[in-house]
Motif scaffolding. Sequence first.
Motif, PDB file in Angstrom:
ATOM      1  N   PRO A 122     -26.567  -1.471  -5.746  1.00  0.00           N
ATOM      2  CA  PRO A 122     -27.226  -2.007  -6.939  1.00  0.00           C
ATOM      3  C   PRO A 122     -26.795  -1.259  -8.192  1.00  0.00           C
ATOM      4  O   PRO A 122     -26.442  -0.079  -8.127  1.00  0.00           O
ATOM      5  N   PRO A 123     -26.800  -1.902  -9.362  1.00  0.00           N
ATOM      6  CA  PRO A 123     -26.496  -1.207 -10.616  1.00  0.00           C
ATOM      7  C   PRO A 123     -27.574  -0.168 -10.904  1.00  0.00           C
ATOM      8  O   PRO A 123     -28.689  -0.246 -10.379  1.00  0.00           O
ATOM      9  N   LEU A 124     -27.224   0.793 -11.776  1.00  0.00           N
ATOM     10  CA  LEU A 124     -28.191   1.850 -12.080  1.00  0.00           C
ATOM     11  C   LEU A 124     -28.067   2.297 -13.528  1.00  0.00           C
ATOM     12  O   LEU A 124     -27.071   2.037 -14.208  1.00  0.00           O
ATOM     13  N   ILE A 125     -29.149   2.964 -13.980  1.00  0.00           N
ATOM     14  CA  ILE A 125     -29.172   3.632 -15.278  1.00  0.00           C
ATOM     15  C   ILE A 125     -29.655   5.054 -15.048  1.00  0.00           C
ATOM     16  O   ILE A 125     -30.660   5.274 -14.368  1.00  0.00           O
TER      17      ILE A 125
ATOM     18  N   ASN B 258     -38.342   0.318 -10.340  1.00  0.00           N
ATOM     19  CA  ASN B 258     -37.663   1.150  -9.340  1.00  0.00           C
ATOM     20  C   ASN B 258     -37.056   2.352 -10.051  1.00  0.00           C
ATOM     21  O   ASN B 258     -36.080   2.208 -10.797  1.00  0.00           O
ATOM     22  N   TRP B 259     -37.645   3.532  -9.832  1.00  0.00           N
ATOM     23  CA  TRP B 259     -37.149   4.735 -10.493  1.00  0.00           C
ATOM     24  C   TRP B 259     -37.217   5.919  -9.535  1.00  0.00           C
ATOM     25  O   TRP B 259     -37.963   5.924  -8.569  1.00  0.00           O
ATOM     26  N   GLU B 260     -36.423   6.936  -9.872  1.00  0.00           N
ATOM     27  CA  GLU B 260     -36.388   8.166  -9.088  1.00  0.00           C
ATOM     28  C   GLU B 260     -36.058   9.322 -10.026  1.00  0.00           C
ATOM     29  O   GLU B 260     -35.125   9.234 -10.834  1.00  0.00           O
ATOM     30  N   ILE B 261     -36.875  10.404  -9.960  1.00  0.00           N
ATOM     31  CA  ILE B 261     -36.574  11.601 -10.744  1.00  0.00           C
ATOM     32  C   ILE B 261     -35.490  12.382 -10.005  1.00  0.00           C
ATOM     33  O   ILE B 261     -35.709  12.913  -8.918  1.00  0.00           O
ATOM     34  N   ARG B 262     -34.306  12.452 -10.628  1.00  0.00           N
ATOM     35  CA  ARG B 262     -33.151  13.073  -9.974  1.00  0.00           C
ATOM     36  C   ARG B 262     -33.142  14.584 -10.154  1.00  0.00           C
ATOM     37  O   ARG B 262     -32.853  15.333  -9.212  1.00  0.00           O
TER      38      ARG B 262
ATOM     39  N   ARG C 183     -33.509   8.014 -12.716  1.00  0.00           N
ATOM     40  CA  ARG C 183     -32.545   6.967 -12.373  1.00  0.00           C
ATOM     41  C   ARG C 183     -33.304   5.683 -12.069  1.00  0.00           C
ATOM     42  O   ARG C 183     -34.245   5.671 -11.282  1.00  0.00           O
ATOM     43  N   TYR C 184     -32.868   4.614 -12.721  1.00  0.00           N
ATOM     44  CA  TYR C 184     -33.425   3.272 -12.479  1.00  0.00           C
ATOM     45  C   TYR C 184     -32.397   2.431 -11.721  1.00  0.00           C
ATOM     46  O   TYR C 184     -31.205   2.459 -12.024  1.00  0.00           O
ATOM     47  N   THR C 185     -32.872   1.708 -10.732  1.00  0.00           N
ATOM     48  CA  THR C 185     -32.010   0.775  -9.992  1.00  0.00           C
ATOM     49  C   THR C 185     -32.734  -0.558  -9.873  1.00  0.00           C
ATOM     50  O   THR C 185     -33.967  -0.623  -9.869  1.00  0.00           O
ATOM     51  N   TRP C 186     -31.968  -1.637  -9.764  1.00  0.00           N
ATOM     52  CA  TRP C 186     -32.548  -2.965  -9.611  1.00  0.00           C
ATOM     53  C   TRP C 186     -31.561  -3.842  -8.852  1.00  0.00           C
ATOM     54  O   TRP C 186     -30.348  -3.608  -8.845  1.00  0.00           O
TER      55      TRP C 186
END
Length: 430
Positions: free
Chosen positions: A356-359, A388-392, A425-428
Amino acid sequence: SQERLLELNEGKFIDFEVKNSDGGRTSTKLIHGRVIRSGYFDPRLNGYNGYDGLSLQHIVEVDGKLRFDLPGQPIFPALGDGAILKPALDWVIESAKAAKFDAEISYVTGEMSWESDYNLVLPEGGSSLDLTGWITMDNRSGREFKNARIKLMAGDVNKIQNRIAGRMAFGGIGGGGTGLTPPVAEKSFDEYHLYTLERPATLLDREKKQVEFIRAGGVKSDLLYIYDGASSDIDQQWVSVAVIGQPEYGTVSNPKIWAFREFANSAANHLGIPLPKGRIRIYRRNTDGQMEFTGENTIKHTPRDEVVRLFTGNVFDVIGERKRTNFRVNINRGSPENDPTTGLPIPGASGKTDEPPLIDESFEITLRNHKTENIEVRVVEHLYRWVNWEIRTKSDEFKKLDAQKIEFRVPLKPDEERKLLYTVRYTWEQ
Protein backbone atom coordinates in the motif's frame (compact mmCIF):
# COMPACT_ATOMS: atom_id res chain seq x y z
CA SER A 1 -55.27 50.31 29.42
CA GLN A 2 -57.32 52.36 26.97
CA GLU A 3 -56.44 50.00 24.14
CA ARG A 4 -57.47 46.97 26.20
CA LEU A 5 -60.86 48.55 27.03
CA LEU A 6 -61.33 49.42 23.36
CA GLU A 7 -60.67 45.77 22.55
CA LEU A 8 -63.36 44.68 25.04
CA ASN A 9 -65.77 46.97 23.17
CA GLU A 10 -64.88 46.01 19.62
CA GLY A 11 -68.07 45.88 17.54
CA LYS A 12 -69.96 48.02 20.08
CA PHE A 13 -71.04 51.69 20.10
CA ILE A 14 -69.51 53.97 22.72
CA ASP A 15 -69.35 57.71 23.28
CA PHE A 16 -66.32 59.89 22.56
CA GLU A 17 -65.97 63.20 24.40
CA VAL A 18 -64.74 66.18 22.35
CA LYS A 19 -63.80 69.50 24.01
CA ASN A 20 -63.70 72.78 22.09
CA SER A 21 -62.30 76.13 23.28
CA ASP A 22 -63.71 79.38 21.86
CA GLY A 23 -62.89 82.79 23.34
CA GLY A 24 -61.90 81.35 26.68
CA ARG A 25 -65.06 79.29 26.90
CA THR A 26 -64.91 75.49 26.77
CA SER A 27 -67.72 73.37 25.43
CA THR A 28 -68.10 69.61 25.44
CA LYS A 29 -70.00 67.34 23.08
CA LEU A 30 -70.33 63.59 22.66
CA ILE A 31 -69.81 61.71 19.40
CA HIS A 32 -71.38 58.27 19.04
CA GLY A 33 -69.16 55.76 17.24
CA ARG A 34 -68.58 52.04 16.86
CA VAL A 35 -65.18 50.50 17.63
CA ILE A 36 -64.12 48.42 14.61
CA ARG A 37 -60.52 47.82 15.71
CA SER A 38 -59.03 48.72 19.06
CA GLY A 39 -55.34 48.99 18.21
CA TYR A 40 -54.48 46.76 21.17
CA PHE A 41 -51.43 44.52 20.67
CA ASP A 42 -50.69 41.54 22.90
CA PRO A 43 -46.86 41.28 23.08
CA ARG A 44 -47.17 37.54 23.73
CA LEU A 45 -48.40 37.13 20.13
CA ASN A 46 -45.29 38.69 18.58
CA GLY A 47 -44.63 36.89 15.30
CA TYR A 48 -47.77 34.76 15.68
CA ASN A 49 -50.69 34.69 13.22
CA GLY A 50 -49.42 37.70 11.31
CA TYR A 51 -48.62 39.94 14.27
CA ASP A 52 -45.32 41.68 13.58
CA GLY A 53 -44.84 43.43 16.91
CA LEU A 54 -46.06 46.83 15.61
CA SER A 55 -48.95 48.69 17.22
CA LEU A 56 -52.14 48.49 15.19
CA GLN A 57 -54.14 51.56 14.17
CA HIS A 58 -57.53 52.36 15.63
CA ILE A 59 -60.55 52.06 13.32
CA VAL A 60 -63.77 53.77 14.44
CA GLU A 61 -67.02 54.06 12.49
CA VAL A 62 -68.81 57.44 12.86
CA ASP A 63 -71.94 58.31 10.84
CA GLY A 64 -71.36 55.37 8.51
CA LYS A 65 -67.77 56.32 7.70
CA LEU A 66 -64.46 54.80 8.91
CA ARG A 67 -61.64 56.81 10.44
CA PHE A 68 -58.16 55.75 11.61
CA ASP A 69 -58.08 57.89 14.72
CA LEU A 70 -60.22 58.31 17.78
CA PRO A 71 -62.75 61.13 17.37
CA GLY A 72 -62.30 62.07 21.03
CA GLN A 73 -61.65 60.77 24.50
CA PRO A 74 -63.46 57.40 24.75
CA ILE A 75 -66.10 57.07 27.47
CA PHE A 76 -66.52 53.42 28.41
CA PRO A 77 -69.52 51.74 30.02
CA ALA A 78 -69.11 50.07 33.41
CA LEU A 79 -67.39 46.70 33.41
CA GLY A 80 -70.09 44.96 35.40
CA ASP A 81 -69.84 42.53 38.28
CA GLY A 82 -68.44 39.72 36.11
CA ALA A 83 -65.28 41.61 35.18
CA ILE A 84 -61.97 40.02 36.26
CA LEU A 85 -59.55 42.74 37.34
CA LYS A 86 -56.69 40.39 38.26
CA PRO A 87 -55.65 36.95 36.98
CA ALA A 88 -57.89 34.33 38.57
CA LEU A 89 -58.75 30.65 38.31
CA ASP A 90 -62.42 29.67 38.23
CA TRP A 91 -63.34 26.01 38.56
CA VAL A 92 -66.67 24.21 38.19
CA ILE A 93 -66.40 20.86 39.98
CA GLU A 94 -68.96 18.13 39.45
CA SER A 95 -69.63 16.02 42.56
CA ALA A 96 -72.21 13.41 43.51
CA LYS A 97 -72.73 15.10 46.87
CA ALA A 98 -71.52 18.09 48.85
CA ALA A 99 -68.08 17.62 50.33
CA LYS A 100 -65.28 19.53 52.01
CA PHE A 101 -61.67 18.60 51.35
CA ASP A 102 -58.16 19.97 50.91
CA ALA A 103 -56.89 20.28 47.34
CA GLU A 104 -53.52 20.85 45.75
CA ILE A 105 -53.20 22.84 42.54
CA SER A 106 -50.28 22.10 40.20
CA TYR A 107 -49.57 24.12 37.10
CA VAL A 108 -46.70 25.13 34.82
CA THR A 109 -45.90 28.82 34.64
CA GLY A 110 -43.41 30.76 32.58
CA GLU A 111 -40.89 33.42 33.63
CA MET A 112 -39.60 31.37 36.57
CA SER A 113 -35.99 30.24 36.39
CA TRP A 114 -32.99 29.28 38.48
CA GLU A 115 -29.32 28.68 37.92
CA SER A 116 -26.34 27.57 39.95
CA ASP A 117 -23.01 29.33 40.51
CA TYR A 118 -19.88 28.04 42.18
CA ASN A 119 -16.82 29.63 43.77
CA LEU A 120 -13.55 27.72 44.05
CA VAL A 121 -11.00 29.25 46.44
CA LEU A 122 -7.41 28.01 46.48
CA PRO A 123 -4.96 28.81 49.28
CA GLU A 124 -1.78 30.82 48.79
CA GLY A 125 0.03 27.60 47.96
CA GLY A 126 -1.14 24.11 47.13
CA SER A 127 -4.05 22.61 45.22
CA SER A 128 -6.64 21.78 47.92
CA LEU A 129 -9.61 24.05 47.36
CA ASP A 130 -12.79 25.19 49.08
CA LEU A 131 -15.98 24.98 47.03
CA THR A 132 -19.18 26.94 47.61
CA GLY A 133 -22.30 26.53 45.48
CA TRP A 134 -25.17 29.01 45.21
CA ILE A 135 -28.64 28.71 43.72
CA THR A 136 -30.01 31.91 42.18
CA MET A 137 -33.78 32.02 41.70
CA ASP A 138 -35.38 34.63 39.42
CA ASN A 139 -39.12 35.28 39.76
CA ARG A 140 -40.65 37.15 36.82
CA SER A 141 -44.02 35.40 36.89
CA GLY A 142 -46.02 38.51 37.85
CA ARG A 143 -46.89 37.43 41.40
CA GLU A 144 -45.15 36.90 44.70
CA PHE A 145 -44.86 33.67 46.69
CA LYS A 146 -44.78 34.13 50.48
CA ASN A 147 -43.16 31.54 52.75
CA ALA A 148 -43.06 29.03 49.90
CA ARG A 149 -41.43 25.63 50.06
CA ILE A 150 -39.19 25.56 47.03
CA LYS A 151 -37.94 22.53 45.12
CA LEU A 152 -35.50 22.79 42.23
CA MET A 153 -35.37 20.13 39.54
CA ALA A 154 -32.00 19.75 37.81
CA GLY A 155 -31.69 17.95 34.50
CA ASP A 156 -32.66 18.34 30.87
CA VAL A 157 -36.40 18.47 31.43
CA ASN A 158 -38.21 18.35 28.10
CA LYS A 159 -40.97 20.79 27.23
CA ILE A 160 -42.73 21.13 23.89
CA GLN A 161 -41.76 24.74 23.23
CA ASN A 162 -38.29 24.84 24.72
CA ARG A 163 -35.73 22.83 26.63
CA ILE A 164 -34.90 24.17 30.07
CA ALA A 165 -32.11 23.49 32.50
CA GLY A 166 -34.23 23.38 35.60
CA ARG A 167 -37.75 23.52 37.00
CA MET A 168 -39.06 25.25 40.08
CA ALA A 169 -41.90 23.82 42.16
CA PHE A 170 -43.70 25.54 45.02
CA GLY A 171 -45.50 23.86 47.89
CA GLY A 172 -47.39 24.99 50.95
CA ILE A 173 -45.97 26.80 53.95
CA GLY A 174 -43.68 24.68 56.11
CA GLY A 175 -41.87 25.13 59.39
CA GLY A 176 -38.26 26.23 59.04
CA GLY A 177 -35.99 23.96 61.08
CA THR A 178 -33.02 24.54 63.33
CA GLY A 179 -29.89 26.42 62.50
CA LEU A 180 -28.08 23.12 61.96
CA THR A 181 -30.41 22.06 59.16
CA PRO A 182 -28.63 21.99 55.78
CA PRO A 183 -30.00 24.79 53.58
CA VAL A 184 -30.73 22.40 50.67
CA ALA A 185 -31.43 18.67 50.59
CA GLU A 186 -30.76 16.64 47.44
CA LYS A 187 -32.18 13.36 46.18
CA SER A 188 -32.62 11.48 42.90
CA PHE A 189 -36.06 11.90 41.35
CA ASP A 190 -37.04 10.03 38.18
CA GLU A 191 -34.29 10.87 35.65
CA TYR A 192 -33.34 14.10 37.39
CA HIS A 193 -32.16 15.43 40.74
CA LEU A 194 -34.37 17.32 43.14
CA TYR A 195 -32.98 20.02 45.44
CA THR A 196 -35.32 21.05 48.26
CA LEU A 197 -34.83 24.22 50.28
CA GLU A 198 -35.19 23.17 53.92
CA ARG A 199 -36.59 26.52 55.03
CA PRO A 200 -39.51 28.47 53.54
CA ALA A 201 -38.52 31.42 51.38
CA THR A 202 -40.44 34.40 50.03
CA LEU A 203 -39.96 35.28 46.37
CA LEU A 204 -41.24 38.70 45.41
CA ASP A 205 -42.15 39.49 41.83
CA ARG A 206 -39.12 40.71 39.84
CA GLU A 207 -36.82 39.52 42.62
CA LYS A 208 -33.67 37.44 42.47
CA LYS A 209 -32.71 35.45 45.55
CA GLN A 210 -29.61 33.40 46.31
CA VAL A 211 -29.39 30.39 48.60
CA GLU A 212 -26.21 28.48 49.41
CA PHE A 213 -26.68 24.79 48.63
CA ILE A 214 -23.21 23.27 48.98
CA ARG A 215 -20.04 24.03 50.94
CA ALA A 216 -17.01 21.76 50.98
CA GLY A 217 -13.42 22.24 52.15
CA GLY A 218 -10.20 20.38 51.52
CA VAL A 219 -11.20 19.27 48.03
CA LYS A 220 -8.11 17.85 46.33
CA SER A 221 -7.54 19.13 42.80
CA ASP A 222 -4.90 18.89 40.11
CA LEU A 223 -3.53 21.56 37.82
CA LEU A 224 -3.05 20.29 34.25
CA TYR A 225 -0.98 21.88 31.50
CA ILE A 226 -2.07 20.76 28.03
CA TYR A 227 -0.36 21.68 24.76
CA ASP A 228 -2.48 21.07 21.66
CA GLY A 229 -0.01 22.54 19.20
CA ALA A 230 -1.97 22.00 15.98
CA SER A 231 -5.43 22.83 17.32
CA SER A 232 -5.60 26.21 15.57
CA ASP A 233 -5.18 24.55 12.17
CA ILE A 234 -7.04 21.26 12.56
CA ASP A 235 -10.72 20.69 12.02
CA GLN A 236 -10.98 17.59 14.16
CA GLN A 237 -14.43 16.75 12.76
CA TRP A 238 -13.23 16.60 9.14
CA VAL A 239 -10.91 13.85 8.01
CA SER A 240 -11.20 12.74 4.39
CA VAL A 241 -9.10 11.44 1.55
CA ALA A 242 -8.44 15.02 0.41
CA VAL A 243 -6.47 15.70 3.62
CA ILE A 244 -3.99 12.92 2.98
CA GLY A 245 -2.18 14.61 0.15
CA GLN A 246 -2.17 18.21 1.37
CA PRO A 247 1.41 18.80 2.59
CA GLU A 248 0.69 22.01 4.54
CA TYR A 249 -2.41 20.79 6.36
CA GLY A 250 -1.95 20.79 10.14
CA THR A 251 1.36 22.65 10.20
CA VAL A 252 0.29 25.97 11.79
CA SER A 253 1.67 26.12 15.33
CA ASN A 254 -0.36 27.21 18.34
CA PRO A 255 2.06 28.62 20.98
CA LYS A 256 -0.48 28.68 23.83
CA ILE A 257 -0.44 26.08 26.58
CA TRP A 258 -3.79 25.63 28.32
CA ALA A 259 -4.34 25.44 32.08
CA PHE A 260 -7.04 23.14 33.48
CA ARG A 261 -8.18 22.61 37.06
CA GLU A 262 -9.48 19.08 37.73
CA PHE A 263 -11.10 17.46 40.78
CA ALA A 264 -13.20 14.39 41.57
CA ASN A 265 -16.80 14.87 42.67
CA SER A 266 -16.67 12.03 45.20
CA ALA A 267 -17.42 11.50 48.89
CA ALA A 268 -13.77 10.60 49.46
CA ASN A 269 -12.93 14.07 48.13
CA HIS A 270 -15.42 15.80 50.49
CA LEU A 271 -18.04 16.20 47.72
CA GLY A 272 -20.16 13.43 46.18
CA ILE A 273 -23.32 15.50 45.51
CA PRO A 274 -24.74 15.80 41.98
CA LEU A 275 -23.71 19.24 40.74
CA PRO A 276 -26.23 21.07 38.52
CA LYS A 277 -24.74 22.87 35.55
CA GLY A 278 -23.58 26.43 36.07
CA ARG A 279 -20.68 28.86 36.12
CA ILE A 280 -17.60 28.27 38.25
CA ARG A 281 -15.30 31.11 39.25
CA ILE A 282 -11.82 30.31 40.55
CA TYR A 283 -9.93 32.43 43.07
CA ARG A 284 -6.57 32.09 44.82
CA ARG A 285 -5.55 33.83 48.02
CA ASN A 286 -2.63 36.21 47.66
CA THR A 287 0.16 36.68 50.20
CA ASP A 288 -1.79 39.66 51.60
CA GLY A 289 -4.80 37.43 52.27
CA GLN A 290 -6.91 38.88 49.45
CA MET A 291 -8.61 36.60 46.94
CA GLU A 292 -7.55 37.12 43.33
CA PHE A 293 -9.70 36.00 40.40
CA THR A 294 -7.80 33.49 38.22
CA GLY A 295 -10.40 32.20 35.75
CA GLU A 296 -13.89 30.91 35.18
CA ASN A 297 -15.78 28.37 33.10
CA THR A 298 -19.01 26.41 33.10
CA ILE A 299 -19.77 22.81 33.98
CA LYS A 300 -22.50 20.53 32.71
CA HIS A 301 -24.70 18.48 35.01
CA THR A 302 -22.13 16.35 36.84
CA PRO A 303 -23.20 13.18 38.70
CA ARG A 304 -21.38 12.03 41.82
CA ASP A 305 -18.12 10.14 41.31
CA GLU A 306 -17.41 11.94 38.03
CA VAL A 307 -14.45 14.23 37.34
CA VAL A 308 -14.85 18.00 36.85
CA ARG A 309 -12.31 19.54 34.47
CA LEU A 310 -12.25 23.31 33.99
CA PHE A 311 -10.33 25.31 31.40
CA THR A 312 -9.09 28.41 33.22
CA GLY A 313 -6.98 30.16 30.58
CA ASN A 314 -3.63 30.21 28.80
CA VAL A 315 -0.38 29.76 30.76
CA PHE A 316 1.86 32.83 30.88
CA ASP A 317 5.26 31.28 31.70
CA VAL A 318 5.22 28.10 29.63
CA ILE A 319 5.67 28.23 25.85
CA GLY A 320 5.15 25.62 23.16
CA GLU A 321 6.36 25.47 19.56
CA ARG A 322 5.44 22.82 17.00
CA LYS A 323 7.00 22.39 13.58
CA ARG A 324 7.04 19.66 10.98
CA THR A 325 10.50 18.44 10.10
CA ASN A 326 9.72 15.89 7.39
CA PHE A 327 6.91 15.01 4.99
CA ARG A 328 7.22 12.26 2.41
CA VAL A 329 4.71 10.55 0.14
CA ASN A 330 6.23 7.31 -1.14
CA ILE A 331 5.38 7.28 -4.84
CA ASN A 332 7.33 4.05 -5.42
CA ARG A 333 4.71 1.99 -3.60
CA GLY A 334 1.33 1.23 -5.15
CA SER A 335 0.85 3.09 -8.40
CA PRO A 336 3.71 5.33 -9.61
CA GLU A 337 1.16 7.70 -11.15
CA ASN A 338 -0.39 10.15 -8.67
CA ASP A 339 -3.54 12.27 -8.79
CA PRO A 340 -2.37 15.93 -9.17
CA THR A 341 -5.11 17.20 -6.80
CA THR A 342 -4.70 14.90 -3.82
CA GLY A 343 -1.21 13.53 -4.43
CA LEU A 344 -2.60 10.01 -4.04
CA PRO A 345 -1.68 7.09 -6.31
CA ILE A 346 -4.35 6.55 -8.96
CA PRO A 347 -6.09 3.17 -8.45
CA GLY A 348 -5.70 0.78 -11.36
CA ALA A 349 -2.78 2.58 -13.04
CA SER A 350 0.15 0.64 -14.44
CA GLY A 351 2.94 -0.48 -12.13
CA LYS A 352 0.70 -1.26 -9.18
CA THR A 353 2.26 -3.46 -6.50
CA ASP A 354 0.81 -5.30 -3.51
CA GLU A 355 2.37 -2.81 -1.07
CA PRO A 356 0.00 0.00 0.00
CA PRO A 357 1.11 3.63 -0.50
CA LEU A 358 2.34 5.49 2.57
CA ILE A 359 3.09 8.90 4.05
CA ASP A 360 5.82 9.58 6.62
CA GLU A 361 5.47 12.77 8.66
CA SER A 362 7.81 13.96 11.44
CA PHE A 363 7.33 16.69 14.05
CA GLU A 364 9.50 18.53 16.56
CA ILE A 365 7.72 20.02 19.58
CA THR A 366 9.66 22.41 21.82
CA LEU A 367 8.55 23.21 25.37
CA ARG A 368 10.05 25.93 27.56
CA ASN A 369 9.29 26.30 31.26
CA HIS A 370 9.95 29.77 32.70
CA LYS A 371 8.34 28.94 36.04
CA THR A 372 10.25 28.44 39.27
CA GLU A 373 8.76 24.96 39.96
CA ASN A 374 8.65 21.58 38.29
CA ILE A 375 5.69 21.01 35.98
CA GLU A 376 4.36 18.39 33.58
CA VAL A 377 2.95 19.28 30.15
CA ARG A 378 0.56 16.93 28.38
CA VAL A 379 1.22 17.19 24.65
CA VAL A 380 -1.78 16.17 22.54
CA GLU A 381 -1.24 15.24 18.88
CA HIS A 382 -3.97 14.60 16.31
CA LEU A 383 -3.17 11.94 13.73
CA TYR A 384 -5.53 13.50 11.26
CA ARG A 385 -4.42 12.27 7.83
CA TRP A 386 -5.88 8.78 7.92
CA VAL A 387 -7.24 6.12 10.26
CA ASN A 388 -4.36 3.68 9.60
CA TRP A 389 -1.29 5.04 11.38
CA GLU A 390 1.80 3.83 13.20
CA ILE A 391 4.30 5.76 15.34
CA ARG A 392 7.64 4.76 13.81
CA THR A 393 10.02 6.68 16.06
CA LYS A 394 9.57 8.71 19.24
CA SER A 395 11.67 10.48 21.85
CA ASP A 396 9.13 9.94 24.66
CA GLU A 397 6.47 7.37 25.49
CA PHE A 398 2.88 8.17 24.54
CA LYS A 399 -0.65 7.13 25.45
CA LYS A 400 -3.35 6.47 22.84
CA LEU A 401 -6.39 8.59 23.75
CA ASP A 402 -8.66 7.51 20.89
CA ALA A 403 -8.50 6.27 17.30
CA GLN A 404 -6.70 9.40 16.05
CA LYS A 405 -5.27 11.11 19.12
CA ILE A 406 -2.19 10.45 21.27
CA GLU A 407 -0.72 12.14 24.36
CA PHE A 408 2.87 12.59 25.56
CA ARG A 409 3.53 13.60 29.18
CA VAL A 410 6.67 15.70 29.36
CA PRO A 411 8.20 16.72 32.74
CA LEU A 412 9.98 20.08 32.85
CA LYS A 413 12.27 21.55 35.49
CA PRO A 414 12.44 25.30 36.17
CA ASP A 415 13.89 27.20 33.17
CA GLU A 416 14.24 23.93 31.23
CA GLU A 417 13.72 23.51 27.50
CA ARG A 418 12.87 20.10 26.04
CA LYS A 419 12.27 18.84 22.53
CA LEU A 420 9.77 16.10 21.75
CA LEU A 421 10.28 14.21 18.45
CA TYR A 422 8.13 11.63 16.71
CA THR A 423 7.42 10.23 13.25
CA VAL A 424 4.08 8.81 12.14
CA ARG A 425 3.41 6.61 9.11
CA TYR A 426 0.03 6.52 7.38
CA THR A 427 -0.97 3.72 5.01
CA TRP A 428 -4.16 3.11 3.06
CA GLU A 429 -5.51 0.62 0.54
CA GLN A 430 -6.23 1.59 -3.05
